[in-house]
Design a protein around this motif. Sequence first.
Motif, PDB file in Angstrom:
ATOM      1  N   ASP A 157      -9.973  17.761 -12.109  1.00  0.00           N
ATOM      2  CA  ASP A 157     -11.020  18.085 -12.715  1.00  0.00           C
ATOM      3  C   ASP A 157     -11.932  17.578 -13.010  1.00  0.00           C
ATOM      4  N   GLU A 158     -11.746  16.045 -13.686  1.00  0.00           N
ATOM      5  CA  GLU A 158     -12.447  15.684 -14.513  1.00  0.00           C
ATOM      6  C   GLU A 158     -13.027  14.216 -13.317  1.00  0.00           C
ATOM      7  N   TYR A 159     -12.916  14.631 -12.345  1.00  0.00           N
ATOM      8  CA  TYR A 159     -13.231  13.327 -11.613  1.00  0.00           C
ATOM      9  C   TYR A 159     -13.923  13.821  -9.926  1.00  0.00           C
ATOM     10  N   GLU A 160     -14.062  15.513  -9.956  1.00  0.00           N
ATOM     11  CA  GLU A 160     -15.009  16.237  -9.267  1.00  0.00           C
ATOM     12  C   GLU A 160     -15.936  16.453  -9.205  1.00  0.00           C
ATOM     13  N   ASN A 161     -17.028  16.198  -9.882  1.00  0.00           N
ATOM     14  CA  ASN A 161     -18.742  16.384  -9.714  1.00  0.00           C
ATOM     15  C   ASN A 161     -18.950  14.506  -9.997  1.00  0.00           C
ATOM     16  N   GLY A 162     -17.776  13.476  -9.664  1.00  0.00           N
ATOM     17  CA  GLY A 162     -18.730  12.004 -10.401  1.00  0.00           C
ATOM     18  C   GLY A 162     -17.898  11.342  -8.677  1.00  0.00           C
ATOM     19  N   TYR A 163     -18.411  10.097  -8.380  1.00  0.00           N
ATOM     20  CA  TYR A 163     -17.805   9.138  -8.064  1.00  0.00           C
ATOM     21  C   TYR A 163     -17.101   8.547  -7.963  1.00  0.00           C
ATOM     22  N   THR A 206     -42.352  13.336  -8.956  1.00  0.00           N
ATOM     23  CA  THR A 206     -40.923  12.603  -9.230  1.00  0.00           C
ATOM     24  C   THR A 206     -39.587  12.881  -9.085  1.00  0.00           C
ATOM     25  N   PHE A 207     -38.478  11.516  -9.291  1.00  0.00           N
ATOM     26  CA  PHE A 207     -37.283  11.854  -8.490  1.00  0.00           C
ATOM     27  C   PHE A 207     -36.325  12.313 -10.328  1.00  0.00           C
ATOM     28  N   ALA A 208     -35.524  13.169  -9.349  1.00  0.00           N
ATOM     29  CA  ALA A 208     -34.160  12.827 -10.555  1.00  0.00           C
ATOM     30  C   ALA A 208     -32.800  11.942 -11.040  1.00  0.00           C
ATOM     31  N   VAL A 209     -32.934  11.103 -11.597  1.00  0.00           N
ATOM     32  CA  VAL A 209     -31.950  10.591 -12.021  1.00  0.00           C
ATOM     33  C   VAL A 209     -30.679  11.017 -12.455  1.00  0.00           C
ATOM     34  N   GLU A 210     -29.261  10.739 -11.745  1.00  0.00           N
ATOM     35  CA  GLU A 210     -28.117  11.436 -11.683  1.00  0.00           C
ATOM     36  C   GLU A 210     -27.513  10.600 -12.370  1.00  0.00           C
ATOM     37  N   ASN A 211     -26.842  11.301 -13.266  1.00  0.00           N
ATOM     38  CA  ASN A 211     -24.836  10.532 -14.038  1.00  0.00           C
ATOM     39  C   ASN A 211     -24.230  10.418 -13.518  1.00  0.00           C
ATOM     40  N   PRO A 212     -23.787   9.675 -12.667  1.00  0.00           N
ATOM     41  CA  PRO A 212     -22.742   9.045 -11.291  1.00  0.00           C
ATOM     42  C   PRO A 212     -20.996   9.677 -11.990  1.00  0.00           C
ATOM     43  N   ALA A 213     -21.117   9.871 -13.427  1.00  0.00           N
ATOM     44  CA  ALA A 213     -20.027  10.383 -13.729  1.00  0.00           C
ATOM     45  C   ALA A 213     -19.964  12.486 -13.888  1.00  0.00           C
ATOM     46  N   ASN A 214     -20.646  13.083 -13.846  1.00  0.00           N
ATOM     47  CA  ASN A 214     -20.720  13.545 -13.519  1.00  0.00           C
ATOM     48  C   ASN A 214     -22.630  13.685 -12.593  1.00  0.00           C
ATOM     49  N   THR A 215     -22.081  14.723 -11.258  1.00  0.00           N
ATOM     50  CA  THR A 215     -24.044  14.511 -11.229  1.00  0.00           C
ATOM     51  C   THR A 215     -24.209  16.065 -10.887  1.00  0.00           C
ATOM     52  N   ASP A 216     -23.966  16.640 -12.089  1.00  0.00           N
ATOM     53  CA  ASP A 216     -24.522  17.521 -12.870  1.00  0.00           C
ATOM     54  C   ASP A 216     -25.807  17.448 -13.564  1.00  0.00           C
ATOM     55  N   GLU A 217     -25.387  16.388 -14.286  1.00  0.00           N
ATOM     56  CA  GLU A 217     -26.592  15.910 -15.263  1.00  0.00           C
ATOM     57  C   GLU A 217     -27.053  15.086 -15.205  1.00  0.00           C
ATOM     58  N   THR A 218     -29.072  15.488 -15.225  1.00  0.00           N
ATOM     59  CA  THR A 218     -29.829  14.856 -14.902  1.00  0.00           C
ATOM     60  C   THR A 218     -30.238  13.885 -15.916  1.00  0.00           C
ATOM     61  N   VAL A 219     -30.213  12.752 -16.194  1.00  0.00           N
ATOM     62  CA  VAL A 219     -30.434  11.865 -16.852  1.00  0.00           C
ATOM     63  C   VAL A 219     -31.980  11.346 -17.556  1.00  0.00           C
ATOM     64  N   ALA A 220     -32.574  11.627 -16.236  1.00  0.00           N
ATOM     65  CA  ALA A 220     -33.873  11.366 -16.334  1.00  0.00           C
ATOM     66  C   ALA A 220     -34.904  11.797 -15.235  1.00  0.00           C
ATOM     67  N   GLU A 221     -36.354  12.161 -14.960  1.00  0.00           N
ATOM     68  CA  GLU A 221     -37.191  12.135 -14.266  1.00  0.00           C
ATOM     69  C   GLU A 221     -38.119  11.098 -14.099  1.00  0.00           C
ATOM     70  N   CYS A 222     -38.338  10.459 -12.690  1.00  0.00           N
ATOM     71  CA  CYS A 222     -38.796   9.168 -12.766  1.00  0.00           C
ATOM     72  C   CYS A 222     -40.055   9.091 -11.763  1.00  0.00           C
ATOM     73  N   GLN A 223     -41.289   8.464 -11.988  1.00  0.00           N
ATOM     74  CA  GLN A 223     -42.127   8.251 -10.835  1.00  0.00           C
ATOM     75  C   GLN A 223     -41.573   8.163  -9.046  1.00  0.00           C
ATOM     76  N   ASP A 224     -42.387   9.133  -8.339  1.00  0.00           N
ATOM     77  CA  ASP A 224     -42.139   8.934  -7.011  1.00  0.00           C
ATOM     78  C   ASP A 224     -43.267   8.115  -6.914  1.00  0.00           C
ATOM     79  N   SER A 225     -43.451   6.728  -7.128  1.00  0.00           N
ATOM     80  CA  SER A 225     -44.410   6.085  -7.057  1.00  0.00           C
ATOM     81  C   SER A 225     -45.047   5.937  -5.578  1.00  0.00           C
TER      82      SER A 225
END
Length: 487
Positions: A362-368, A21-40
């Motif tokens: 600080d609120e922008y440090e972990n996001g794009y 699987t691969f991780a789908v990250e939150n671009p506003a907070n890359t420490d957060e994984t939104v979901a794991e999806c199939q690496d088909s």
Amino acid sequence: MADTYENYVDGEWRASETGETFAVENPANTDETVAECQDSSSADARGAIEAAAAARDAWAETPGPARGKLLRETAKRMDDRREELTETLAREEGKALGEAGGEVGRAINIFYYYAEKAMDYAGEASNPSATGQNLYTVREPMGVAGLIVPWNYPIAIPSWKMAPALATGNTVVCKLSQDAPTVFLKVTECLAEAADAVDAPDGVVNVLTGGGEEVGQPIVEHDEVDAVSFTGSRSVGDMIYEQATDAHKRVQTELGSKNPTVVTESADVEEAAQIVGGGAFGVTGQACTATERVIVHESVHDEFVDALVDYAKSIEIGAALDGADMGPQANEGEIEGTLDDVETAKDEGATVEYGGGQPDGDEYENGYFVEPTILTGLDSDATVMQEEVFGPFVGIMTVSDFEEAIDLANDVEFGLAAGIVTDDHTQANRFVDEVDFGVVKVNEATTGLELHVPFGGMNASSSETYREQGEEGMDYFTIIKTVYDNY
């Protein structure tokens, strides 16, 4: 822990044969994984295509109203989950909540729209030259439709491809983007429930996640795929077009653009700044219809720049779930590309009127996160005035007359969306007639589309084969048979 989503193939949820699987990250907070999806794998893709091919005849023979019922039941379930879909979209793609909610609502309406169109989309009768004859056409499905969709409108674009394909009797195989697949996987849950409710054949809808080479390539190449519809970058789209046409498939591509808005001497400057600002900075500039070039009459140039800077300053940047006006870019590659483009523009003589970098805090440090950027002092041949910048960016050019404005508007190889802000009706009509763009807006942002009218680009923005959306969106997925019935 984030939920893990499987592929939907042949009426069931399946893990990839890779076991990865691969991780789908939150671009506003890359420490957060939104979901794991199939690496088909390509084997997963081939299995989905074979399932769609096996269901092809049964779904084609299903009456149009019954196909419409599948779409209607799907839309109802999406509507019940509207809030959940909106939050998921905001978390994985970064759109502000209002923008995410608008996109979700649009997707729901698309399914409802094509549910109704499925009831009466069949063909046309004509008057024959002979007596004792019926002369008419019927529209038949192409067969298996391969859909390859991007991340920037991750629920709307798959919906406006899939719904007309299903309505016209095609089975589908859809490859989702790896950056934002979760929201449409939840739509697929709605489709799966609706398919069970209306007793649709297994294999009508197949949805996978994975890389372009592993999943996208088999969709383009497989003999059982009859039509390929792609939205994404020009480089990939051109490759897909060449490969699909070489294999004698029907192909449709919608690609990038470099969209202009002309601001004439008669324009209300404050209104123009609102229109351009919305078109340039809405959805963080991550729309193929986003305004990137502004062509302003010299008499209102300085006033317009000041007004647009004020607009940009008013935008609150931040995470969607915190109520911000503008969210992050979708991934690291996108923000790096935008920042590199700004540096290129500066090297070519641009003046940064506003933005050009990343916001502090600080609120922008972990996001794009990136600032809305306004540049002046560039000629039309500058790199950033010719090549797409997929971020909140606009370059402003000055002209002394309307003819020059038209020339600059057309001075790119693309041709998706163009706008004009003016109180001069003659100039508005000339603009509509003379610009080479598939969508033309008068006193309105270049972004934003109605779902019941055709959408598509010209020149390098599109394969120029078939339009999407509206009834024309169904034409792509059908082929005409002409019948001479003598009695």
